[in-house]
Motif scaffolding. Structure first.
Motif, PDB file in Angstrom:
ATOM      1  N   LEU A 107       0.855  -1.184   0.000  1.00 20.67           N
ATOM      2  CA  LEU A 107       0.000   0.000   0.000  1.00 20.67           C
ATOM      3  C   LEU A 107       0.892   1.236   0.000  1.00 20.67           C
ATOM      4  O   LEU A 107       1.792   1.355   0.826  1.00 20.67           O
ATOM      5  CB  LEU A 107      -0.888   0.004   1.246  1.00 20.67           C
ATOM      6  CG  LEU A 107      -1.783   1.219   1.454  1.00 20.67           C
ATOM      7  CD1 LEU A 107      -2.930   1.213   0.459  1.00 20.67           C
ATOM      8  CD2 LEU A 107      -2.322   1.229   2.887  1.00 20.67           C
ATOM      9  N   GLU A 108       0.635   2.146  -0.917  1.00 17.83           N
ATOM     10  CA  GLU A 108       1.450   3.366  -0.972  1.00 17.83           C
ATOM     11  C   GLU A 108       0.582   4.591  -0.711  1.00 17.83           C
ATOM     12  O   GLU A 108      -0.467   4.754  -1.339  1.00 17.83           O
ATOM     13  CB  GLU A 108       2.116   3.508  -2.341  1.00 17.83           C
ATOM     14  CG  GLU A 108       3.251   2.537  -2.595  1.00 17.83           C
ATOM     15  CD  GLU A 108       3.977   2.882  -3.878  1.00 17.83           C
ATOM     16  OE1 GLU A 108       5.055   3.505  -3.799  1.00 17.83           O
ATOM     17  OE2 GLU A 108       3.459   2.533  -4.957  1.00 17.83           O
ATOM     18  N   GLN A 109       1.012   5.406   0.233  1.00 18.76           N
ATOM     19  CA  GLN A 109       0.351   6.675   0.497  1.00 18.76           C
ATOM     20  C   GLN A 109       1.404   7.779   0.366  1.00 18.76           C
ATOM     21  O   GLN A 109       2.390   7.775   1.111  1.00 18.76           O
ATOM     22  CB  GLN A 109      -0.255   6.682   1.913  1.00 18.76           C
ATOM     23  CG  GLN A 109      -1.415   5.730   2.105  1.00 18.76           C
ATOM     24  CD  GLN A 109      -2.688   6.210   1.403  1.00 18.76           C
ATOM     25  OE1 GLN A 109      -2.662   7.208   0.700  1.00 18.76           O
ATOM     26  NE2 GLN A 109      -3.776   5.487   1.615  1.00 18.76           N
ATOM     27  N   TRP A 161       1.531  10.704   1.346  1.00 15.45           N
ATOM     28  CA  TRP A 161       1.709  11.562   2.522  1.00 15.45           C
ATOM     29  C   TRP A 161       2.349  10.829   3.691  1.00 15.45           C
ATOM     30  O   TRP A 161       2.682  11.448   4.705  1.00 15.45           O
ATOM     31  CB  TRP A 161       0.375  12.163   2.951  1.00 15.45           C
ATOM     32  CG  TRP A 161      -0.739  11.161   3.062  1.00 15.45           C
ATOM     33  CD1 TRP A 161      -1.587  10.767   2.067  1.00 15.45           C
ATOM     34  CD2 TRP A 161      -1.118  10.416   4.222  1.00 15.45           C
ATOM     35  NE1 TRP A 161      -2.473   9.817   2.510  1.00 15.45           N
ATOM     36  CE2 TRP A 161      -2.206   9.584   3.854  1.00 15.45           C
ATOM     37  CE3 TRP A 161      -0.657  10.357   5.528  1.00 15.45           C
ATOM     38  CZ2 TRP A 161      -2.826   8.728   4.736  1.00 15.45           C
ATOM     39  CZ3 TRP A 161      -1.286   9.507   6.415  1.00 15.45           C
ATOM     40  CH2 TRP A 161      -2.360   8.695   6.022  1.00 15.45           C
ATOM     41  N   ASP A 162       2.511   9.481   3.584  1.00 11.90           N
ATOM     42  CA  ASP A 162       3.170   8.706   4.636  1.00 11.90           C
ATOM     43  C   ASP A 162       3.693   7.423   4.005  1.00 11.90           C
ATOM     44  O   ASP A 162       2.998   6.410   3.964  1.00 11.90           O
ATOM     45  CB  ASP A 162       2.200   8.411   5.773  1.00 11.90           C
ATOM     46  CG  ASP A 162       2.885   7.761   6.981  1.00 11.90           C
ATOM     47  OD1 ASP A 162       4.046   7.319   6.834  1.00 11.90           O
ATOM     48  OD2 ASP A 162       2.279   7.710   8.064  1.00 11.90           O
ATOM     49  N   THR A 204       1.647   1.108   6.085  1.00 15.71           N
ATOM     50  CA  THR A 204       1.347  -0.136   5.379  1.00 15.71           C
ATOM     51  C   THR A 204      -0.041  -0.610   5.765  1.00 15.71           C
ATOM     52  O   THR A 204      -0.682  -0.072   6.667  1.00 15.71           O
ATOM     53  CB  THR A 204       2.370  -1.245   5.709  1.00 15.71           C
ATOM     54  OG1 THR A 204       2.065  -1.805   6.992  1.00 15.71           O
ATOM     55  CG2 THR A 204       3.793  -0.718   5.702  1.00 15.71           C
TER      56      THR A 204
END
Length: 637
Positions: free
Chosen positions: A137-139, A141-142, A146
């Protein structure tokens, strides 16, 4: 110099877990006697390799159990823990990303039910050398966030082993929470896939047997004195027995107290089994799914003694069950969070067994008045007659759920365990199932998770077998919940574990369908029907040609189909008897009329109805809702 052993993080964790012991008085058992796992690139070379190595070198060290669904693994662990009264559970290992995310529902269920489950989800690379890894999972802003961070609000303990040296403190802290009656629930250790395979010199001391003693806190003198004074001054005391009674092995102490005093008892769903159904002081379930007998006395009670209950909205009937304006609550719980619920006037933070023992000693000579004793007996007898009448054979080709419950119970043994979780069955079982053994009733109703039943029942059977107990586990499930999660039938077949599954075919969601009617939504979206392109809904009469018996048969399980005919109930009884006589798992399929309802128990559940609507059905439902809502209290007492 400290003796060490060169191991990977996964190898060390598996061996560490194998040497943890729970001690509860004279009872000592392994805290984690086995591990469920589904392997992917996130854990196949970590936990998977460690379990393989253990299987080759010491097969009994950490037995591995194969599952078919990650959510179901946690359900199995919860069912196992229930049968062991929270002294033992199973670990569940999942791969990175979707495998880990599939366990989130199980984590929430374990925590809500206050039942221990150890979750070992794999995580993305701690080094980020392969960033972003498959299924990460890629965000933006962070970047460090995960999928596993979603476990934080669902777990009673969460940590991530980002360096091998962190394993020691994390593993020990996790075990503390797992074995703490006040804090237990889902315990999550996230394991980055690279760290799982990294090696370190593990102190031999870390790998040796370690005991975790269950805390049984005694009631403090001041709160105990206040509780005793309140109970002695009561004219109409009433006791609510929750799951804490069973997890504390306190049924004998409860029975001794109520037999000496005559105080009547109602149970929450988790407390089912605290007293046998025919005990003179037992009035059945209390609250939204309770009996008329329990709810009538609960409504008038001037002192309510809650023992090991978290007072959910179903137990309190959405804060309408206890109507005496001067009611006082004595709330006994090992967890302060639950003891202080709803503004309880007299919280008593203590173990259920210790508190009941102390109360019995302090209440010597106390007995309810003859008038109240007569009232208790009269209400119990009246409700028992109501159930007997409901159980009477109807001769219908399509029986209602009440008749089906009676058929299953009358064909079972007193020690058999019924497992259920969601739909209309929990409400009917709470009122109708005549519990005859402390562990005989397992309805997961804290989270009421559709799909729990088969996996939870399999876990319950594992838990019993681990204790050398071969009683039958009977899973009752509706078709809606069955379709949510049924693949652990394959696990039962693969391991030769016997469970009996009774599937009640309603062709839709019977419980929500009924609720939909009461709130004015006319069963919209709750029926399993073919899509009507003109009406653009699923409300027609064209029932789907789904064959769930054939589905179960395809898994390799024995299947008995009960035909739709006037003798269907007798055929169902015979089917249960056949299943009990078999040493294999059996799936029994029976059709039901979801519009035949069980006797009313007088409870209410707050499901808000729209204030405005163009539908007459919703307008009527709103008027009825306001009448019931008028009885609701901002606090219980």
């Amino acid at each position: 110099m400290t003796a060490t052993k060169r191991m990977t993080v996964s190898q060390a964790l598996v061996e560490f877990l194998a040497h943890q012991w729970t001690v509860d008085g004279d009872i000592r058992e392994r805290t984690i006697p086995g591990m469920l796992g589904i392997f992917g690139h996130g854990n196949v070379a970590g936990i998977g390799q460690a379990l393989k190595q253990s299987n080759v070198e010491q097969p009994d060290l950490m037995p591995y159990y194969q599952a078919r669904n990650e959510q179901a693994m946690v359900h199995q662990a919860v069912g196992f823990a229930r049968m062991h009264r929270r002294r033992a559970t199973l670990a569940s290992a999942a791969s990175v990303g979707p495998g880990a995310a599939n366990m989130l529902t199980g984590a929430a269920l374990a925590t809500t039910n206050r039942l221990p489950a150890l979750l070992l989800p794999s995580d993305t690379f701690a080094t980020r050398v392969a960033d972003p890894v498959l299924q990460q999972l890629e965000q933006p802003w962070d970047i460090g966030l995960t999928v596993n961070d979603a476990f934080r609000p669902l777990s009673r303990f969460f940590d991530r082993v980002q360096r091998p040296e962190q394993l020691y403190s994390i593993a020990l802290a996790a075990m503390r929470v797992l074995t703490d009656p006040a804090e237990t629930g889902a315990v999550t250790i996230a394991l980055p896939e690279d760290v799982q395979a990294e090696a370190l010199d593990v102190p031999v001391e870390f790998l040796q047997d370690r005991e975790w003693h269950i805390r049984r806190p005694l009631p403090e003198r001041g709160p105990l004195a206040r509780a005793v004074a309140a109970i002695r001054g009561a004219k109409k005391p009433f006791l609510v027995a929750g799951g804490g009674v069973l997890y504390s092995d306190a049924e004998d102490q409860l029975r001794a107290l109520v037999e000496a005093t005559g105080i009547p008892v109602g149970t929450s769903q988790a407390g089912g089994g605290s007293l046998n159904w025919d005990h003179p002081q037992y009035l059945g379930g209390v609250g939204a799914t309770g009996t008329l007998a329990a709810n009538r006395l609960a409504a008038e009670a001037d002192v309510v003694i809650g023992v090991g209950t978290r007072y959910s909205d179903f137990t309190t009937a959405s804060r309408t069950a206890f109507q005496n304006p001067d009611v006082v609550f004595v709330n006994i719980n090992v967890a302060a969070f639950d003891a202080y619920k709803h503004g309880s006037q007299i919280p008593l933070i203590a173990d259920a067994r210790e508190a009941l023992t102390a109360l019995a000693a302090e209440l010597g000579g106390l007995a309810v008045t003859p008038d109240y004793a007569e009232r208790i007996a009269r209400e119990k007898a009246e409700w028992d007659r109501t159930v007997d009448d409901a159980f009477a054979p109807s001769g219908l080709a399509l029986p209602g759920q009440t008749e089906i419950i009676n058929a299953v119970q009358s064909s079972s043994a007193p020690e058999d365990v019924v497992v259920q979780a969601a739909g209309s069955l929990p409400g009917d079982l709470h009122k109708l199932w005549r519990v005859r053994n402390p562990l005989g009733y397992h309805v997961e109703y804290a989270f009421s998770c559709m799909g729990y039943e088969i996996a939870g029942g399999l876990g319950a059977k594992r838990g019993l077998l681990a204790n050398g107990d071969d009683r039958d586990v009977i899973v009752m499930v509706g078709d809606g919940s069955y379709l949510m999660l049924n693949t652990e039938l394959v696990t039962a077949v693969a391991e030769g574990i016997k469970i009996i599954v009774v599937l009640i075919q309603n062709h839709g969601y019977a419980s929500i369908g009924h609720l939909s009617e009461t709130v004015g939504s006319e069963r919209f979206g709750t029926l399993y029907r073919s899509y009507d392109p003109e009406a653009r809904n699923f409300q027609g009469d064209d029932i789907l040609p789904v064959d769930l018996a054939m589905n179960a048969r395809s898994y390799g399980i024995d299947v008995i189909e009960v035909a739709e005919r006037p003798g269907a109930i007798d055929d169902l009884k015979a089917a249960v008897a056949t299943a009990k006589a078999s040493d294999r798992s059996t799936f029994i399929h029976v059709n039901s009329d979801p519009r035949i309802y069980s006797p009313d128990g007088g409870g209410w559940w707050d499901v808000p109805v729209p204030e405005v609507s163009t539908l007459e059905s919703t307008q009527r439902a709103r008027d009825e809702y306001l009448v019931e809502q008028a009885n609701q209290k901002p606090l219980l007492g």
